[in-house]
Design a protein around this motif. Sequence first.
Motif, short mmCIF file in Angstrom:
data_model
loop_
_atom_site.label_atom_id
_atom_site.label_comp_id
_atom_site.label_asym_id
_atom_site.label_seq_id
_atom_site.Cartn_x
_atom_site.Cartn_y
_atom_site.Cartn_z
N GLY A 1 20.82 28.32 89.80
CA GLY A 1 19.35 28.04 89.43
C GLY A 1 18.40 29.05 89.85
O GLY A 1 17.17 28.92 89.78
N VAL A 2 18.79 30.19 90.46
CA VAL A 2 17.89 31.25 91.04
C VAL A 2 17.62 32.18 90.08
O VAL A 2 18.60 32.79 89.74
CB VAL A 2 18.47 31.82 92.35
N THR A 3 16.38 33.05 89.68
CA THR A 3 16.28 33.53 88.78
C THR A 3 16.04 35.05 89.25
O THR A 3 15.38 35.32 90.11
CB THR A 3 15.04 33.37 87.69
N HIS A 4 17.07 36.08 88.97
CA HIS A 4 16.91 37.42 89.21
C HIS A 4 16.55 38.46 87.96
O HIS A 4 16.74 37.86 86.64
CB HIS A 4 18.45 37.89 89.70
N LEU A 5 15.99 39.50 88.34
CA LEU A 5 15.58 40.37 87.05
C LEU A 5 16.44 41.71 87.13
O LEU A 5 16.38 42.29 88.59
CB LEU A 5 14.08 40.62 86.92
N ARG A 6 16.87 42.44 86.08
CA ARG A 6 17.38 43.71 86.23
C ARG A 6 17.22 44.39 84.92
O ARG A 6 17.22 44.02 83.84
CB ARG A 6 18.97 43.42 86.41
N TRP A 7 16.80 45.45 85.34
CA TRP A 7 16.50 46.84 84.32
C TRP A 7 17.72 47.74 84.44
O TRP A 7 17.82 48.14 85.46
CB TRP A 7 15.14 47.28 84.56
#
Length: 380
Positions: free
Chosen positions: A50-56
């Motif tokens: 349920g936790v949103t992480h971002l990756r480039w």
Amino acid sequence: MSDLLADIETLVRCESPSSDHEAVARSAEVVAEVGLRLLGAEPERIVVDGVTHLRWRFGDGPPRVLLLGHHDTVWPHGSLETHPFSVRDGVLRGPGCFDMKAGVVMALHAAATVPDRDGLSILVTGDEEIGSPSSRALIEETAAGCDAAFVLEASADGGALKCRRKGVSHYRVEVVGRAAHAGLEPEKGVNAGIEISHQILAVAALADPMAGTSVTPTVVSAGTTVNTVPAAASVAVDVRVWDEAEQLRVDRAMRALPPVLEGAEVRVTGGINRPPLEAGSSAGLFALAQDLAGELGLGELTSASVGGASDGNYTAGIGIPTLDGLGAVGGGAHADHEHVVVAELPRRTALLAALVENVLAKRDPSGATNRAGESGTARR
């Protein structure tokens, strides 16, 4: 500078307490929009528990450099009403500005100035403030194989980089006793409150101040009513250590705690949360940062050892050279006086960009000296 401040304001005005997954998801979208504008690329949106992480991730080759930060904060909803965003007399304020929304913006702005991003990854997680339960595996996966991890946590006092962090373990010691009427037949009970008192003393005795090891009983509970021998009790334990050997020593001792009272049972749960970020993990990168700061006219850099942990503990724990505290200069993390020194924002962002560019350009991942007085790391 104006764009940097505007982007920090945008992030700070989007409240993101770690416990509210919807708020963290909204914050992730704000970070993604800023990143898209600066980097010309959409991030991966990775939702775990349920936790949103971002990756480039840039380029088709192996990962070389990781910029690591988080966009969740300890501040509850409504904090902007009591701690409004402001920039006044060279100081920026607002909930989460220092820890660490300014650092996230600095990472994105620094990456935007790097001409060749091949091998660069940027990871912005959403649960660091609660121990990174859903992001640890993602952090370790993203960092694997990198030559360097640069952590955008806020600096230590005076702008010092964090070159050493204590490892953290968390435990819960639970005692099972036997209830009895406190007035009629207390002798028939097994007092869990007394047993947990023995356990608290035993736990505290595991500390070693000379080694920098703290073992701190924190939240304690026992009993149900004033006229009943407590049948259950518990204590939470916070452990901080400088090295892995101490962490393992305390862990073994915690799991072997014996009961003192006849008939009592002791159960220990929890364990090691973050390994130590030991000084050797940061030494080469700190030396490079010192050299680059001199070339950029930023003055002398200092280093600090701190008791708090970060996600940099995880990257160091898998053997990745890690330099922490590269984010905002200021103070008051988690407190009413949280603030950022505005004048340091472009200076530290320039240092970060130089670090990224240099590590991406080098070919000796060890950073070892290859001839007298010269590092094996390429320079701008």
